[in-house]
Every structure is written in structure tokens, then in C-alpha cells.
Design a protein around this motif. Structure first.
Motif, PDB file in Angstrom:
ATOM      1  N   PRO A   1      53.839  37.269  39.144  1.00  0.00           N
ATOM      2  CA  PRO A   1      54.169  38.485  39.900  1.00  0.00           C
ATOM      3  C   PRO A   1      53.391  38.591  41.211  1.00  0.00           C
ATOM      4  N   LEU A   2      52.153  38.102  41.239  1.00  0.00           N
ATOM      5  CA  LEU A   2      51.379  38.132  42.479  1.00  0.00           C
ATOM      6  C   LEU A   2      51.990  37.188  43.513  1.00  0.00           C
TER       7      LEU A   2
ATOM      8  N   VAL B   1      39.395  45.526  37.685  1.00  0.00           N
ATOM      9  CA  VAL B   1      40.306  45.230  36.590  1.00  0.00           C
ATOM     10  C   VAL B   1      39.542  45.173  35.274  1.00  0.00           C
ATOM     11  N   ARG B   2      38.359  44.608  35.298  1.00  0.00           N
ATOM     12  CA  ARG B   2      37.562  44.533  34.065  1.00  0.00           C
ATOM     13  C   ARG B   2      37.177  45.912  33.550  1.00  0.00           C
TER      14      ARG B   2
ATOM     15  N   ASP C   1      43.710  34.960  35.147  1.00  0.00           N
ATOM     16  CA  ASP C   1      44.738  35.499  34.268  1.00  0.00           C
ATOM     17  C   ASP C   1      46.102  34.943  34.682  1.00  0.00           C
ATOM     18  N   PRO C   2      46.561  33.901  34.009  1.00  0.00           N
ATOM     19  CA  PRO C   2      47.829  33.273  34.394  1.00  0.00           C
ATOM     20  C   PRO C   2      49.035  34.216  34.355  1.00  0.00           C
TER      21      PRO C   2
ATOM     22  N   GLU D   1      41.443  43.340  43.784  1.00  0.00           N
ATOM     23  CA  GLU D   1      41.030  43.165  42.390  1.00  0.00           C
ATOM     24  C   GLU D   1      42.073  42.382  41.596  1.00  0.00           C
ATOM     25  N   LEU D   2      43.332  42.748  41.767  1.00  0.00           N
ATOM     26  CA  LEU D   2      44.390  42.060  41.038  1.00  0.00           C
ATOM     27  C   LEU D   2      44.532  40.615  41.508  1.00  0.00           C
ATOM     28  N   ARG D   3      44.375  40.385  42.804  1.00  0.00           N
ATOM     29  CA  ARG D   3      44.441  39.011  43.329  1.00  0.00           C
ATOM     30  C   ARG D   3      43.300  38.183  42.735  1.00  0.00           C
TER      31      ARG D   3
END
Length: 187
Positions: A114-115, A21-22, A108-109, A100-102
Motif C-alpha cells: 500500500p505504501l 507506530v510502535r 513490516d512487509p 512513521e508509516l514509511r
């Protein structure tokens, strides 16, 4: 979803899986998707919008390769979970991007809701199959479907992370998951 939007989301998943993500930069995403940065901003407004849309796209992608052809609820449940651990390009890419998103959601609030929604939906799907398997007599009535579903989906995520990081082979991850399903869902 429009063809262009799908094209951008496929590229986003690819970039997130490759660079994290970064490492997701709008200019790199545009180049990978072969579109302009303006088109990306038109569809997704900002980076946060890209990440939220990528999460939804990943969830949709996973559903395409975990649909089990059997009508037996227990067999379908086992196949759905085990298909999350396959050595195919789509599964690897989807799984890496999901991880990565998890991980990013911890910092990242904007990604947390959505997660959480996506995770709850997955747990509900698995719990529903466990209830159906209980009704069919292939899972003991003492099993709490919601608790078992949450443990099994969390295990899939953990095993996937270990497989992708090289600390566990795919064969061993699948073996451990199959064993856990047998323990979680006695007949």
C-alpha cells in the motif's frame, strides 16, 4: 467513509504522529477516538488493517491541503510540493504519521504494497503536472517527468523528516525545495 470510521482514522493519525507506530495501541486509539475497541476491530479487523487504513487516510488528508487553486501547471506543481512543508497542525500531523508509516514499512512487509501504491500515485500526479508544464512551455523538453517527480517527492519526504526532527528549520526546508524545483525543472 462513515463518520465513525473517519473519526477513528483521524484519531489513528493523531496517535501515530504523537507516539509513533510502535506506540499505537488499540485501547489508546479507542480512547482518543472516543469509541469502543470492539468498534475499531469491527471496522479494521486487526492492527495491520488499522495501519493500512491510516495510510490511505493520510494520503486523502494530504490531497486536501495540497490542492493548488491555480491552473498554471508549473505554479500548481510548485505550490503542491511546497504545501507539504507548512507549519499547520494538519500538515505536521499528517507528515509525521506518513514518515512513521514509511519507516515501519521497512520492517513490516504488509505495509510495503500500500505504501508503494500511494507513493507511485503521488509520483504520477507530479509527473503529470511536469508533462503539462512542458506542454505549456514552462519546463524544458529535456526533463524526464517520471524521474524528476520521483526525485522531488523523495526530497519533500527527506526535508520533512529533517524539519520534524529539528535538524532543519521549516524556512530552510522550503528554500531548499524551491531551489531543487528550479534545478530539476529548467525552462
Amino acid at each position: 467513509m462513515s463518520d465513525r470510521r473517519t473519526q477513528i482514522m483521524e484519531a489513528a493519525v493523531r496517535v501515530i504522529a504523537q507516539d509513533g507506530v510502535r506506540g499505537l495501541r488499540v485501547d489508546k486509539l479507542a480512547a482518543t477516538a472516543e469509541v469502543s475497541t470492539a468498534l475499531i476491530y469491527y471496522h479494521f479487523k486487526d492492527r495491520a488493517g488499522i495501519l493500512r487504513a491510516a495510510l490511505a487516510h493520510i494520503n486523502h488528508r494530504a490531497q486536501t491541503y495540497t490542492d493548488a487553486p491555480t491552473t498554471d501547471p508549473r505554479a500548481r506543481l510548485e505550490q503542491m510540493l511546497l504545501q507539504e512543508l507548512q507549519d499547520t497542525a494538519d500538515v505536521r500531523e499528517t507528515s509525521l504519521a506518513w514518515g512513521e508509516l514509511r519507516a515501519t514499512a521497512a520492517f513490516d512487509p504488509e505495509l510495503r504494497t500500500p505504501l508503494r501504491t500511494t507513493t507511485e500515485s503521488w509520483n504520477a500526479d507530479i509527473a503529470s503536472l511536469i508533462r503539462a508544464a512542458t506542454d505549456a512551455g514552462s519546463v524544458a523538453t529535456t526533463v524526464d517527468p517520471a524521474d524528476a517527480a520521483e526525485r522531488l517527492t523523495a526530497l519533500v519526504e527527506g526535508l520533512s523528516e529533517r524539519w520534524h526532527s529539528g535538524s532543519l528549520t521549516l524556512a530552510r526546508a522550503r528554500e531548499l525545495l524551491a531551489g531543487a524545483i528550479a534545478l530539476e525543472l529548467p525552462t
